[in-house]
Design a protein around this motif. Structure first.
Motif, PDB file in Angstrom:
ATOM      1  N   GLU A  34      -0.731 -51.000  -0.661  1.00 36.65           N
ATOM      2  CA  GLU A  34       0.649 -51.100  -0.224  1.00 36.65           C
ATOM      3  C   GLU A  34       1.069 -52.556  -0.176  1.00 36.65           C
ATOM      4  N   GLN A  35       2.211 -52.908  -0.676  1.00 34.29           N
ATOM      5  CA  GLN A  35       2.745 -54.261  -0.624  1.00 34.29           C
ATOM      6  C   GLN A  35       3.377 -54.519   0.737  1.00 34.29           C
ATOM      7  N   PRO A  37       5.824 -56.535   3.060  1.00 30.26           N
ATOM      8  CA  PRO A  37       7.011 -57.397   2.929  1.00 30.26           C
ATOM      9  C   PRO A  37       6.872 -58.648   3.788  1.00 30.26           C
ATOM     10  N   ASN A 302       3.984 -65.499  -5.397  1.00 28.94           N
ATOM     11  CA  ASN A 302       4.865 -64.539  -4.721  1.00 28.94           C
ATOM     12  C   ASN A 302       4.332 -63.109  -4.760  1.00 28.94           C
ATOM     13  N   ARG A 303       3.041 -62.943  -5.034  1.00 26.59           N
ATOM     14  CA  ARG A 303       2.436 -61.610  -5.045  1.00 26.59           C
ATOM     15  C   ARG A 303       1.187 -61.526  -4.178  1.00 26.59           C
ATOM     16  N   THR A 345      -1.760 -58.172  -0.855  1.00 22.71           N
ATOM     17  CA  THR A 345      -0.621 -58.067  -1.765  1.00 22.71           C
ATOM     18  C   THR A 345       0.668 -58.115  -0.955  1.00 22.71           C
ATOM     19  N   LYS A 347       5.164 -58.604  -0.860  1.00 21.53           N
ATOM     20  CA  LYS A 347       6.459 -58.488  -1.525  1.00 21.53           C
ATOM     21  C   LYS A 347       7.409 -59.425  -0.802  1.00 21.53           C
ATOM     22  N   ILE A 349      10.643 -60.916   0.512  1.00 21.10           N
ATOM     23  CA  ILE A 349      11.992 -60.470   0.831  1.00 21.10           C
ATOM     24  C   ILE A 349      12.897 -61.699   0.860  1.00 21.10           C
TER      25      ILE A 349
END
Length: 350
Positions: A34-35, A37, A302-303, A345, A347, A349
């Motif tokens: 699961e990424q 945020p 950014n990952r 991992t 994400k 925002i």
């Protein structure tokens, strides 16, 4: 035969249902991580001037050893260590008995040479004396004149006078002591004329960073709680043979203070002009603080999140100064960092 046929059909159906049931419980496909945020904040930079710290002793440019031109017995020393003196003030004398006798003897010799020269000149005019005798008398008179001048010169330097305004640093002999020609009697300086200097020792790297005229802050126990201002006046062009360090002379701008003295120990912060950059980040980006050590999360693609160990400094108005650890980073993770681990991992925002 019919019942048997029915049983066979029933058995086949049972096997089919069993196979269908087993196919429904086959292993599920792997679930992708699961990424998490997160929010990024740019790393700020701030220039910080790093002073060079050095220590040394106070001195002046014109420390002078004073002595008598001739030897003799010290008669009077009219000052003591620490006294302020003005140019021309009488500081010390020696007994003049022997010196006065030498002056009187030279004066008598000169008077005799004058009489002899006058007599031979008169005889030469009367053609009784020869030219050689007159010339010899003239030479003797010139020698006597020079000896008288030397004796009077020595008497003039049978006393010591201050060569400039300043302070008496050391008294090296006492009254009644027998001394030789040129033996030091007093040491004075001209601090009231040229001001005080602080001579400090620095390494070769620090020497190369210090610029002429660089600002310095000076502290000494003699002026507890006070900071004296100064500027770099001179840098040595060679190392000290004993210590291997370079000498830097700082001119003390407030150096006319009477609280200073030659030989006092002083500490200086020299702002050489070089600057080093430190990073600034929000307080919320810092995790697991332990004294000066803490951790932050950063990302370059950014990952993926990377956990970084940093050394922190001051915390002012929610902003943390990072001294070390973020030199190559451009952003740190703020929101969501509490749920991260190294390599997680993410994400971003916006």
């Amino acid at each position: 035969m019919k019942p048997i046929y029915s049983l066979s059909i029933i058995a086949s159906l049972a096997m089919l249902l069993s196979a269908c049931h087993g196919h429904g419980h086959a292993p599920a496909p792997a679930i992708i991580d699961e990424q998490i945020p997160v929010t990024l904040v740019p790393v700020g930079t701030q220039a910080k001037q790093q002073p060079i710290q050095a220590s040394g002793q106070f001195t002046t440019e014109d420390e002078t050893m004073l002595s008598f031109k001739t030897g003799g017995v010290v008669d009077r020393i009219l000052v003591k260590e620490g006294d302020r003196v003005r140019k021309g003030r009488l500081l010390a004398t020696i007994h003049l008995t022997e010196i006065n006798a030498q002056v009187r003897q030279a004066d008598l010799t000169y008077q005799k040479a004058e009489r002899d020269h006058a007599r031979w000149a008169s005889l030469f005019r009367d053609s009784v004396g020869t030219l050689e005798q007159v010339q010899n008398a003239q030479t003797t008179l010139s020698i006597a004149r020079q000896q008288l001048g030397a004796a009077r010169f020595n008497r003039a330097y049978a006393e010591i006078r201050a060569v400039s305004d300043g302070y008496v640093l050391k008294k090296l002999v006492g009254e009644g002591q027998m001394i030789g020609p040129g033996e030091p009697v007093l040491q004075i300086n001209g601090a009231r004329q040229t001001g005080w200097r602080l001579k400090v020792a620095v390494s070769d790297k620090e020497w190369s960073e210090i610029e002429m005229g660089a600002v310095a802050e000076i502290e000494t126990d003699a002026l507890a709680g006070q900071i004296l201002k100064g500027t770099v006046l001179r840098k040595s062009k060679g190392t000290d043979a004993a210590t291997g360090t370079f000498a830097v002379t700082i001119s003390v701008q407030d150096g006319r203070s009477e609280a200073l003295a030659a030989g006092l120990f002083g500490k200086a912060k020299i702002y050489a002009g070089g600057k080093s950059s430190t990073s600034t980040i929000p307080y919320d980006a810092v995790l697991d603080g332990d004294g000066a050590d803490a951790y932050v999360f950063t990302t370059r693609d950014n990952r993926t999140a990377q956990k970084r160990k940093v050394k922190v400094g001051n915390i002012v108005h929610g902003t943390v100064t990072v001294i070390q650890g973020l030199e190559t980073e451009t952003a740190v993770i703020v929101a969501g960092n509490a749920y991260l681990k190294d390599g997680a991992t993410i994400k971003v925002i916006k």
